[in-house]
Design an enzyme around this catalytic site. Structure first.
Site, short mmCIF file in Angstrom:
data_model
loop_
_atom_site.label_atom_id
_atom_site.label_comp_id
_atom_site.label_asym_id
_atom_site.label_seq_id
_atom_site.Cartn_x
_atom_site.Cartn_y
_atom_site.Cartn_z
N CYS A 1 0.69 -0.97 0.07
CA CYS A 1 -0.18 0.04 -0.26
C CYS A 1 1.01 1.27 -0.09
O CYS A 1 1.57 1.41 1.02
CB CYS A 1 -1.09 -0.21 1.11
SG CYS A 1 -1.67 1.64 1.87
N CYS B 1 0.09 4.00 2.73
CA CYS B 1 0.73 3.35 4.02
C CYS B 1 2.37 3.94 4.11
O CYS B 1 2.54 4.08 5.06
CB CYS B 1 0.39 1.89 4.17
SG CYS B 1 -1.23 1.23 4.14
#
Ligand code: ZN
Length: 143
Positions: A64, A67
């Site tokens: 991600c 993230c």
């Protein structure tokens, strides 16, 4: 209050007034606060979630992008927020049971947990200032 050790995960009983005094673990003798986010598995998470120190959880995954963008913001916040709370990272791929339990639908999701109860939740990789404001607003007092 009960605080779980970030190294051996055993619970330590500590006066909340001593939080700022650089407390160490009675079992493994290492420091109870490292100034760094703590990566937890399903098993070790249970030991921290059942203690008295509020947890600020970053639900994330390695694939991600947002993230990864948010990771340095979260790391810096650990230094600023400890010992008022412990900052914890949960890899949703490694701990899908926790992602399901907290109904994580997008990542990153940030969540404040106190004595097993969800206090607040924030979705997305927010800027550092917004994250700091959110923590100030929602972090429960430690006692
Ligand atoms: Zn320990």
């Amino acid at each position: 209050m009960l605080i779980s050790c970030p190294h051996c995960h055993r619970k330590n009983r500590l006066e909340s007034a001593r939080l700022d005094a650089g407390p160490t673990c009675g079992a493994c003798k290492k420091t109870l606060f490292t100034g760094q986010p703590l990566a937890l598995s399903s098993a070790t998470f249970a030991k921290h979630a059942s203690a008295d120190l509020p947890l600020v959880i970053d639900f994330w995954a390695s694939w991600c992008g947002p993230c990864q963008q948010f990771a340095p913001v979260f790391s810096k916040a650990a230094t600023a927020i400890e010992p008022r709370a412990r900052l914890v990272k949960i890899d949703t791929e490694a701990a899908p049971d926790l992602a399901a339990r907290f109904a994580i639908r997008s990542i990153p999701t940030l969540l404040i947990l106190h004595r097993g109860q969800e206090v607040a939740r924030l979705n997305g990789a927010v800027p550092a200032q917004e994250f700091a404001r959110w923590l100030d607003t929602h972090l429960p007092a430690v006692s």
